[in-house]
Scaffold this active site. Structure first.
Site, PDB file in Angstrom:
ATOM      1  N   ARG A  31       1.181  -1.416   0.006  1.00  0.00           N
ATOM      2  CA  ARG A  31      -0.067  -0.478   0.321  1.00  0.00           C
ATOM      3  C   ARG A  31       0.736   0.962   0.606  1.00  0.00           C
ATOM      4  O   ARG A  31       1.945   0.792  -0.058  1.00  0.00           O
ATOM      5  CB  ARG A  31      -0.947   0.221   1.502  1.00  0.00           C
ATOM      6  N   LYS A  38       2.060   1.697   7.116  1.00  0.00           N
ATOM      7  CA  LYS A  38       2.286   1.540   8.558  1.00  0.00           C
ATOM      8  C   LYS A  38       3.227   1.432   9.580  1.00  0.00           C
ATOM      9  O   LYS A  38       3.464   2.828   9.044  1.00  0.00           O
ATOM     10  CB  LYS A  38       2.676  -0.234   8.052  1.00  0.00           C
ATOM     11  N   TYR A  90      -0.249   3.634  11.009  1.00  0.00           N
ATOM     12  CA  TYR A  90      -1.103   3.107  11.426  1.00  0.00           C
ATOM     13  C   TYR A  90      -0.307   2.857  12.838  1.00  0.00           C
ATOM     14  O   TYR A  90       1.166   2.400  11.707  1.00  0.00           O
ATOM     15  CB  TYR A  90      -1.714   1.510  11.450  1.00  0.00           C
ATOM     16  N   GLU A 114      -5.386   3.939  14.183  1.00  0.00           N
ATOM     17  CA  GLU A 114      -7.179   3.185  14.610  1.00  0.00           C
ATOM     18  C   GLU A 114      -7.037   4.019  16.139  1.00  0.00           C
ATOM     19  O   GLU A 114      -8.019   2.845  16.329  1.00  0.00           O
ATOM     20  CB  GLU A 114      -5.744   1.674  14.864  1.00  0.00           C
TER      21      GLU A 114
END
Length: 379
Positions: A15, A75, A94, A118
């Site tokens: 991603r 990430k 995240y 999150e």
């Protein structure tokens, strides 16, 4: 604001943190966007796509981190990225810090403004987690079905069964977004599905919208011990905002599982809801404990980047723009959702669940902003 998007380096993470339409929105709002060369390649966006939208291509991650005030990722930073972080730099990605003490300490030491997708929360919703939860939920029954095959040393049961042969029985632990999407796909594949949760309204909703091969069961230890010997697949879909996932299947309970059963722990980002789980990668996705197959890939949506990147960045871009337009301090005080996303600021842990998980001192974000000169406050 100068906003940078480095290429993701977590194993098989395809991603990217922004798509060209997001770049255009930010540039038209007066911001500068820098993206690492080929960062969007696996999501099917070329360097030309980004430059035509107004981005500036840089050759390596060091240039991105050295140049930019906000780092936009997918990430959490990997160890080789730790030294690139700078004091006061905004990191929006995240993070899942509750099981990651080392990263939490690094973010404190570097005095990074770490905002976690999150924990951005609007009421009871976690809008930046929902799209990936939806995708991970849909992936889970598919990977479970594949790894249930005999060549993976599993049971060799076809998830949908066949004429004269029963389908697999699938237990889904949780009743949120992951669980609903996992139930939708597993039931569509013909499995006998049981969703185990504690939220009566969510379970009522599931019963109303799901087909007849989906049933619900209240989650407690007694019911877990009774049902584990009967299922072929378990999908762990538990999430408590910012907190380490509780172990709803203990090491002791593993002996109740069928030999060759498959456990997919979608909660592994938050430490996992199965005690015997540990993070795995797309390169080496499974391991076996006592004859039970565990699939614990910590970035499941990363293997479907074209879908996942669009879904994620469409959700994140309004928050990115607000932070860039207003600065993170004003955006946090103006928008409760962004406020709830700030996990670490200026060397202080500002997310209670993370502080509790690591037995670190917790600081209210507003007091940090009000009292620190570097954040515009006064001592």
């Amino acid at each position: 604001m100068k906003i940078g998007i480095p290429k993701e380096i977590k194993t098989k993470e395809y991603r990217v943190g922004v798509i060209p339409s997001g770049v255009r929105l930010l540039v038209e709002s007066g911001h500068e966007v820098y993206i690492e060369k080929d960062a969007g390649e696996k999501s099917r966006f070329s360097n030309d796509d980004y430059t035509q939208a107004g981005a500036i291509i840089l050759q390596n991650p060091k240039e991105i981190y050295d140049t930019c005030e906000m780092i936009l990722k997918v990430k959490e930073p990997q160890p080789q990225e730790y030294d690139l972080l700078k004091p006061g730099q905004i990191l929006f990605t995240y993070l899942h810090l509750a099981p990651l003490r080392e990263l939490t300490e690094i973010l404190k030491e570097k005095e990074v403004i770490a905002i976690a997708y999150e924990t951005v929360q609007e009421g009871k919703r976690v809008p930046l987690l929902e799209p990936m939860s939806q995708i991970a939920g849909k992936i889970a029954p598919m990977v479970a079905s594949y790894f249930l095959s005999a060549h993976n040393n599993a049971m060799g049961v076809l998830i949908g069964g066949a004429s004269g042969a029963l389908p697999a029985r699938v237990l889904i632990i949780g009743s949120g977004t992951v669980a609903k999407n996992a139930a939708k796909i597993a039931s569509g594949m013909g499995a006998d599905v049981v969703v185990m949760g504690r939220n009566p309204s969510s379970m009522t909703e599931l019963e109303d919208i799901m087909p007849a091969n989906v049933s619900t069961l209240y989650s407690n230890r007694y019911n877990m011990e009774k049902i584990l010997p009967t299922v072929d697949i378990v999908i762990g879909a538990v999430y408590i905002t910012g907190e380490k996932a509780p172990h709803l299947i203990t090491r002791e309970m593993l002996s109740l599982c069928k030999k060759g059963a498959v456990l997919v722990d979608v909660a592994i980002d938050q430490g996992g809801c199965i005690e015997t789980s540990r993070p795995t990668t797309h390169d080496d996705p499974i391991f076996e404990v006592d004859g039970v197959i565990h699939y614990c890939v910590a970035n499941m949506p990363g293997d479907y980047p074209v879908t996942s990147t669009h879904a994620l960045t469409n959700a994140t871009i309004p928050y990115v723009k607000k932070i860039a337009d207003m600065g993170w301090q004003h955006a946090s005080l103006e928008d409760a959702a962004i406020y709830s996303g700030v996990n670490v600021a200026g060397g202080f842990v500002t997310e209670q669940a993370v502080a509790k998980a690591h037995q670190m001192e917790y600081y209210e974000l507003k007091s940090i902003i009000d009292n620190c000169p570097e954040f515009g406050g006064t001592v």
